[in-house]
Design an enzyme around this catalytic site. Structure first.
Site, mmCIF file in Angstrom:
data_model
loop_
_atom_site.group_PDB
_atom_site.id
_atom_site.type_symbol
_atom_site.label_atom_id
_atom_site.label_comp_id
_atom_site.label_asym_id
_atom_site.label_seq_id
_atom_site.Cartn_x
_atom_site.Cartn_y
_atom_site.Cartn_z
ATOM 1 C CD GLU B 279 -3.193 0.705 2.065
ATOM 2 O OE1 GLU B 279 -3.509 -0.489 2.285
ATOM 3 O OE2 GLU B 279 -3.768 1.662 2.592
ATOM 4 C CD GLU B 282 -2.703 1.193 -4.325
ATOM 5 O OE1 GLU B 282 -2.712 0.435 -3.329
ATOM 6 O OE2 GLU B 282 -3.720 1.443 -5.000
ATOM 7 C CB CYS B 299 -7.476 -2.896 6.033
ATOM 8 S SG CYS B 299 -5.935 -2.226 5.542
ATOM 9 C CB SER B 319 -5.319 0.906 -1.152
ATOM 10 O OG SER B 319 -4.434 -0.180 -1.320
ATOM 11 C CE LYS B 358 -10.931 -7.801 7.835
ATOM 12 N NZ LYS B 358 -10.223 -7.320 6.646
ATOM 13 C CD GLU B 361 -11.893 -8.548 3.471
ATOM 14 O OE1 GLU B 361 -11.616 -7.359 3.296
ATOM 15 O OE2 GLU B 361 -11.297 -9.265 4.291
ATOM 16 C CD GLU B 366 -14.670 -9.310 -5.510
ATOM 17 O OE1 GLU B 366 -15.643 -10.091 -5.513
ATOM 18 O OE2 GLU B 366 -14.626 -8.295 -4.809
ATOM 19 C CB CYS B 503 -9.674 -3.993 13.962
ATOM 20 S SG CYS B 503 -9.357 -3.446 12.282
#
Lengths: 626, 674, 170
Positions: B279, B282, B299, B319, B358, B361, B366, B503
């Site tokens: 990241e 990036e 994230c 990102s 999560k 996710e 994907e 988190c």
């Protein structure tokens, strides 16, 4: 456009002159009731007939001529329906009843052209047979003092000039040019005016709080969400004298420093909405609403908001939420609306009747107002008299008058010779009063002491054939439906109170249930978030207090003393009357009825589910309950 | 704020700026019972449990009444006791009382207060209607029969997350907390953050458990079960076993995982370091090439879904890095499996997360390798504790153990990922050392730390000043985005975490999950960072080595394929389209114009009207069925329409007529054409 | 089909007239319900989009107020007043008689053919006429009895079938 004080004075003069010039005025009631009975047809008939004869008289639709028209509801008569539509002739004040389209030519011929009364359409005193010509002479009105309802039925609510001709907007003119905001608040404080919507909080104090609250933007809200079942005084004022309400709001706005106001009206009152909208538009058109009114520094605008069917929106914080477009759920106070109300700005909320009292207090003064009523509750109060009383309708009486005077002198006692049992006062928030309270003065504090409240002024007279437990159950059903569901005591408490009342009225309750009901009622009163919840147990608590024996009869003997609670009745067949036709047995859904053909039948009480079908079907009246 | 003194049950207490009586009473050593009071949320005043008697004023709700000088307060009187007991009894009567088998048994506030108030009997009838349980979300389960309507979830979702997924519907005894139109949770804009679960006092909102599936995998001899543990788990799991929030329990946790039968116990810290490197590079790349800025972190799965639903135009700014969880899954399924001689389907990757999002996710299409998901199952901290308890493992007696290698190593920069600001601080740590290799002095970057909702910072690096922002709570994110979009603010990089505090305050953390617990966990994380030997991601040689060995270095086409992803505009709500005109003919051309927020704001209703007019003008109104639909999920490309099955984007008022003629009218088949 | 097209145009016009203000939500819903005779879910979603508020909020408001209906109402909405005055003068038997005549099951308010909806209302403020029944908020019938109300109902039905015959004829 009125640009100055002089402009208004000139308009008043013109309007008064125009009114004086009218030799004759025909006012046709256009209240909800008369319209239902065809008053609009009568109106059309008058117009057509007058036009046909080229008569230059003015015909106007007016809100319920002499409120309440139902007051003419004499015993033996089944009420207003047969009495309306009403037609009033000004300036004599002659009142015709039950006017039909077909009567119109005769009225025109006799009354207008030949100056003769149409006697058959006048009020006949049922006791003396005497004919009463003038509305004001009808005995019903002699104990009344009309301040809030002063103009209802006398002015055309759709004509601002008519209001001005009757002294309208004089109070506004006075405050704008002769009084400071503090003067106004002092006058209202001195008058002792207390909120007519429920708890009776001193109006002047409310205004003083809002005036001293910090903030440039402030609001005045008129609470026209008259939700108490059985109360319709605010509707009558909004429909019958809308400009009076606007004037009261403007004075309040000037006093607290607000430049915007909202009127929140129940959606169930379409006519009130229409009239108020017209009144606002008319006032704007001549510059009585808008910027720099009459050339002063005071600007004010009024918006009409329609409710959407929620009783709780009569509670001020819920009402604010509703105006803001949200669910009408109350929020905790403090902060009070006077500090933080609509969109967080200082806001006063006054009920319609309260605001209708403001203009006369300003023009005639606090001392004039205080001559009516009691020292702690000055002025008058409007009650909606309903139920088993002979004369139902709106009555405006001085505070402190006794219940007996209202029920028996004005209301004419109970209908159909029934015996008095109780009065339910103040709607679902109020309580039931009994014979021992008949000489109680009707004012805020006296009622509170006995566990009831004036509320918005609903007054339902209950006769001996009503079951008080069932009455309590009816009100509990209502508040249970109308609870917003926010706080636990109200949401769950009213639900369980209703559950217990259902158990009692169906004979399934125990002694423990009765004490649980009482305990729960006290908890709901203690714990609920808003006024609706806090007062919801009043009907239960007062009936428990004054009619405990009825509850106990339901619980201990499984009997309903008034014979109302269906589940506690047993069905029997009168052996004398029964012809043995078998119709009841054929229709009984549980085959509880037996008997030989052409022989008297009997009902098996164990099988019977008390549906009442047999009673309905019997052609000989042989089925009875006990 | 006010000063003065009040008397609480005979003791004099200073008001000292207390917001309400509740706070003052707490200072007097008395904790009043509440269901609907949360210091982070607005005052609701509905449960009425906290009512106290104030002399001269009677019963008042302590949460909504400010203290005043001289007030005499009684907290425990016959009336307050009668009230509190009755409220509990009323709530219990309407509550689905399957307490023994309830997920929240033991941590349920209703249960706890019923015990505390001594309520042993319910004298009322039962709940009259059983409502269906909503099981559709991959993360959350709603059981309306256990809801006490305290509204905590409603206010949390509205005020902290700015979403308003939950609201009250109906009224009185029929009141429910529900989604729009009572739609299944999976069909509305819920981002699965689980903050509603965190504040729910009962079992009405719970986390969807994957415990059984994990047991099944562990017990399957044909599977190698690999587990990864996120940073915020280690400072919270101890709470389930009597430790304080933030107390270190990493060693016991690892030992417990091994005892439970996981074949390899790895650490998400490993891929957190990898995320930082990818990241940060990036960001540097975008700075160099003039790419889209600010760069938003990606994230947080709740934030990503939020951006997909509400900010399609910002998706380019996110990102492209996968989250540490998904980088980890990808490494396991694509590389680690191969190294241990297994195919991806034979390796089960379990992750333990503080987060409910999560779970969603991990199910994104994907993130699969060879047709199997990269991360098979996601457990929350509470679910892991549940497994440990079920297995009878005495947590506090475990000898600490260490993570397995090679995927078990992480730097302190990865530990702090668990706290709001942690990702940004790690990036700063990487960049400052990366751009000036000699400089090893600065490690800690305090401006981005703490519970504050919006934090801003600047950092000088490589001769450039980077403007940074860190937000937690999606309502704060929305505020910041509005400022960015209006040009009021500019940043080079923005870290977004949906949960308050980051988190460590995730929806999967132990109860109570309040500000006090979160602060404790935060302290714990920074303490762990200090105790670590490494503080920069690039110092983690396991990570740099893995990057070399599997990808030939960081930030290249290979990492791009396995460690990065892309985002898709996503509809907010499912449901029927608005019928604009009915159809008369049997096979009309079906034309749906998107009236979802993005297209609506671009004036799609004008296009709809234009089509309607054109259809009428051309006399083919009966052959065209027009509808307004809610999102065709092409929000980033102008107004979208769908003609039969073809999606056409970038429709404008200017090209509408041409599109109507060439794409729609031509397909309408009035009889005269035939 | 022109009908639905008009409705949608009207919907847009209503929202535009209220300038998309959230504080006008209740008024918007009232006007939209006049157009559609109820509040269809997708229309509420559209309103939420236009006002930029969560659809759950719109749903919450629409279900709070008694005036709003999320299911189609009948062509004739018959409201039986059950305020205090009407109640003590026997509004319940009137309500039962109507429901029985129309064959409405418990909890059902609207007939299957979408011709009639029967509701109770807490008070119409026409207590002097108790018990009161209104049809589509236009016609007010006072001093009703179960027999009277059935007569009113049958008159509507007769008018309907006449209209049908006329239509069939045309």
């Amino acid at each position: 456009m009125l640009k100055s004080r002089q402009d208004l004075k000139a308009l008043t003069e013109r309007a008064r002159e125009a009114l004086k010039k009218e030799k004759l005025r025909i006012l046709i009631c256009a209240g909800t009731g008369c319209v239902a009975n065809g008053s609009l047809g009568v109106y059309e008939a008058f117009r057509e007939e007058l036009a046909k004869r080229s008569l230059p008289y003015k015909v106007e639709l007016v809100q319920e001529v002499e409120h309440p028209a139902t007051a003419l509801n004499i015993s033996g008569c089944h009420g207003f329906c047969q009495m309306g539509p009403l037609v009033r002739f000004e300036p004599q004040g002659v009142l015709y009843l039950k006017v039909k389209k077909e009567d119109v030519p005769e009225i025109i011929e006799e009354h207008i052209l030949h100056n003769r009364l149409v006697e058959r359409l006048l009020y006949h005193n049922p006791l003396t047979g005497q004919v009463v010509v003038r509305e004001d002479d009808i005995p019903f009105y002699q104990n009344q003092v009309r301040i809030a309802l002063e103009h209802c039925g006398r002015v055309n609510p759709e004509d601002i000039n008519d209001y001005v001709a009757h002294g309208g907007y004089q109070a506004l003119e006075k405050v704008l040019f002769e009084m400071t905001p503090d003067d106004i608040i002092k006058e209202v404080l001195d008058s002792g005016l207390r909120g007519r919507g429920g708890a009776g909080f001193p109006t002047g104090r409310k205004w003083a709080f809002a005036r001293s609250a910090a903030g440039d933007k402030k609001y005045v809200i008129c609470n026209g969400d008259e939700g108490d079942p059985g109360a319709f005084m605010d509707r009558s004022v909004m429909e019958g004298d809308p400009h009076r309400v606007l004037e009261g709001m403007m004075i309040a706005g000037y006093a607290i420093g607000a430049d915007e106001g909202y009127i929140y009206v129940r959606a169930e009152y379409p006519l009130a909405v229409k009239r108020l909208k017209k009144a606002v538009a008319d006032a704007e058109a001549i510059g009585l609403l808008g910027d720099r009114i009459l050339g002063s520094d005071f600007s004010f605008r009024i918006h009409i908001k329609e409710g959407a069917g929620a009783f709780v929106c009569g509670e001020e914080t819920a009402l604010i939420a509703s105006i803001e477009g949200q669910r009408g759920m109350p929020r905790p106070r403090p902060p009070f609306p006077a500090q933080s109300g609509l969109w967080g700005c200082p806001t006063i909320i006054n009920n319609v009747e309260t605001l209708a009292n403001v203009a006369p207090i300003i023009t005639r003064g606090a001392n004039w107002f205080k001559q009516y009523g009691t020292p702690a509750s000055p002025g008058t109060k409007t009650f909606a008299l309903a139920g088993q009383v002979a004369h139902t309708g709106l009555v405006e009486v001085p505070m402190g008058i006794t219940l007996r005077e209202v029920v028996f002198n004005i209301g004419g006692g109970l209908r159909d010779g029934k015996e008095f049992k109780a009065v339910q006062i103040g709607g679902p928030s109020g309580g039931c009063l009994t014979e021992e309270h008949l000489d109680l003065p009707l004012d805020f504090d006296s009622l509170q002491k006995v566990g009831a409240m004036i509320g918005s002024g609903g007054m339902v007279v209950i006769g001996q054939d009503s079951c008080m437990v069932e009455v309590a159950r009816f009100f509990m059903t209502f508040v249970q439906n109308e609870s917003c569901g926010k706080c636990v005591p109200c949401r769950e408490g009213t639900k369980r109170m209703l559950e217990l009342l259902n158990k009692i009225t169906t004979g399934k309750a125990t002694e423990e249930d009765l004490s649980l009901l009482e305990e729960l009622a006290l908890v709901v009163k203690d714990g609920a978030l808003c006024g609706l919840g806090k007062t919801a147990p009043n009907p239960v608590l007062t009936t428990l207090r004054y009619f405990r024996d009825e509850y106990e009869a339901h619980v201990r003997e499984k009997k309903c003393p008034a014979g109302v609670c269906k589940a506690l009745l047993s069905y029997f067949i009168d052996q004398e009357k029964c012809r043995g036709c078998g119709l009841c047995a054929k229709n009984c859904p549980v085959e509880a009825i037996s008997g030989e053909k052409k022989q008297p039948h009997t009902i098996d009480l164990v099988k019977c589910i008390k549906c009442g079908t047999c009673m309905e079907k019997c052609k000989f009246g042989a089925v009875y309950t006990a | 704020m006010s000063a003065g003194k009040v008397t609480v049950d005979g003791h004099v207490v200073e008001i000292n700026d207390a917001r309400n009586i509740l706070e003052v009473v707490r200072r007097a050593g008395i904790k009043l019972p509440t269901f609907c009071y949360h210091s982070e949320l607005s005052v609701y005043g509905a449960c009425r449990m906290c009512m106290v008697e104030v002399e001269g004023r009677g019963l008042v709700a302590s949460c909504s009444t400010p203290p005043a000088d001289g007030m005499v307060i009684h907290t425990s009187t016959p009336r307050t006791r009668r009230l509190r007991r009755m409220i509990i009894e009323l709530l219990l009567a309407n509550h689905d009382r399957e307490c023994t088998s309830c997920e929240r048994s033991g941590s349920c506030k209703l249960q706890q207060l019923a015990r505390q108030m001594g309520v042993t009997e319910v004298r009322f009838g039962q709940r009259d209607k059983k409502l269906p349980v909503d099981n559709t979300s991959p993360s959350l389960v709603k059981n309306p029969n256990k809801c006490i309507l305290c509204g905590d979830c409603v206010r949390m979702c509205k005020e902290v997350q700015g979403l308003g997924i939950w609201d009250f519907a109906f009224r009185g005894a029929k009141t429910q907390v529900t989604t729009a139109f009572g739609l299944p949770l999976a069909e509305v804009a819920c981002v699965n953050c689980g903050q509603c679960v965190a504040v729910c006092p009962t079992g009405a909102l719970t986390v969807k458990s994957e415990v059984d599936k994990v047991w099944e995998a562990i017990q399957d001899p044909g599977k190698v079960v690999v587990v990864q543990v996120a940073p915020a788990v280690r400072v919270a799991i101890g709470e389930e076993f009597g430790l304080l929030p933030g107390e270190k329990a990493t060693g016991q946790m690892v030992a417990a995982l091994k005892k439970l039968g996981f074949d390899r116990v790895f650490d998400t810290l490993f891929t957190a370091d990898m995320t930082t490197i990818e990241e940060a590079l990036e960001l540097l790349g975008r700075l160099q090439n003039g790419g889209r800025l600010p760069l938003f972190t990606s994230c947080c799965p709740a934030w990503v879904k939020y951006a997909e639903q509400f900010h399609a135009d910002l998706l380019e700014n996110l990102s492209t890095c996968r989250s540490p969880q998904q980088m980890f899954g990808s490494l396991v399924k694509k590389y680690y499996a191969r190294e241990i001689g297994k195919n991806p389907a034979e390796v089960v990757c379990v992750s333990v997360m503080p987060c409910t999002g999560k779970k969603f996710e991990a199910r994104r299409p994907e993130f699969t390798t060879g047709g199997v998901p990269d991360v098979d199952f996601v457990l929350t901290t509470v679910e892991l504790a549940q497994m440990i308890k079920e297995a009878g493992i005495v947590f506090n007696e475990l000898e600490p153990e260490v993570f397995d290698n090679p995927l078990g190593m992480g730097s302190g920069a990865a530990v702090i990922y668990g706290a709001s600001g942690g990702v940004m601080e790690s990036v700063v740590r990487f960049i400052s050392a990366h751009l000036s290799p000699g400089d090893v002095s600065r490690v800690d970057f305090y401006p981005v730390r703490g519970m504050q909702g919006i934090k801003e910072a600047e950092v000088e690096t490589g001769g450039q000043t980077l403007r940074l922002a860190v937000v937690n709570g999606l309502a704060n994110a929305e505020k910041l985005i509005n400022r960015i979009k209006s040009g009021e603010a500019f940043y080079h990089a923005v870290e977004v975490m949906a949960c308050p505090g980051g988190c460590l305050g995730g929806g999967g953390q132990p109860y109570p999950n309040n500000t006090a617990s979160r602060l404790g966990r935060m302290k714990g994380l920074y303490a762990l960072d200090r105790a670590e030997q490494l503080h920069r991601p690039q110092d983690n040689i396991f990570v740099t080595r893995a990057l070399e060995r599997w990808f030939g270095g960081p930030a290249n086409a290979n990492t791009h394929h396995s460690l990065h992803t892309r985002y898709y505009p996503r509809r907010r709500i499912s449901g029927k389209p608005v019928e604009v005109n009915g159809r008369r003919e049997e096979h009309p051309v079906e034309v749906s114009v998107c009236v979802g927020t993005n297209c609506y704001l671009k004036g799609s209703y004008d296009i709809l009207n234009k089509f309607m007019t054109l259809a009428r003008q051309m006399g083919i109104a009966d052959y065209v069925q027009l509808k307004g639909t809610f999102c065709l999920e092409h929000c980033d490309r102008g107004v979208s329409i769908k003609v039969n099955d073809e999606i056409i984007t970038n429709v404008t008022l200017d090209n509408a007529e041409e599109i109507f003629k060439t794409k729609i009218a031509i397909k309408a088949e009035p009889p005269w054409v035939v | 089909m022109e009908g639905t097209g008009r409705k949608f145009e009207k919907l847009q016009e209503i929202i535009a007239r209220h300038e998309g203000k959230v504080s006008h939500l209740i008024a918007i819903l009232q006007e939209v319900q006049q157009e559609y005779r109820y509040l269809p879910e997708e229309v509420l979603t559209y309103i939420a989009t236009a006002l930029n508020i969560p659809p759950a909020v719109v749903y919450g408001v629409a279900t709070f107020y008694a005036q709003f209906s999320l299911v189609p109402k009948g062509k004739y909405v018959i409201r039986v007043c059950d305020g205090t005055a009407c109640h003590v003068r026997g509004s319940e038997p009137i309500h039962f008689a109507l429901r029985k005549e129309l064959g409405l099951a418990e909890g059902q308010q609207t007939t299957g053919d979408l011709q009639f909806t029967v509701e109770t209302v807490s008070c119409l403020g026409a207590c002097g006429l108790a018990p009161v029944v209104t049809i589509n908020d236009q016609e007010v019938h006072g001093q009703m009895t179960p027999e009277d109300v059935l007569r009113v109902l049958r008159a509507i039905k007769a008018g309907e079938s006449q209209e049908e015959r006329r239509e069939a004829h045309a």
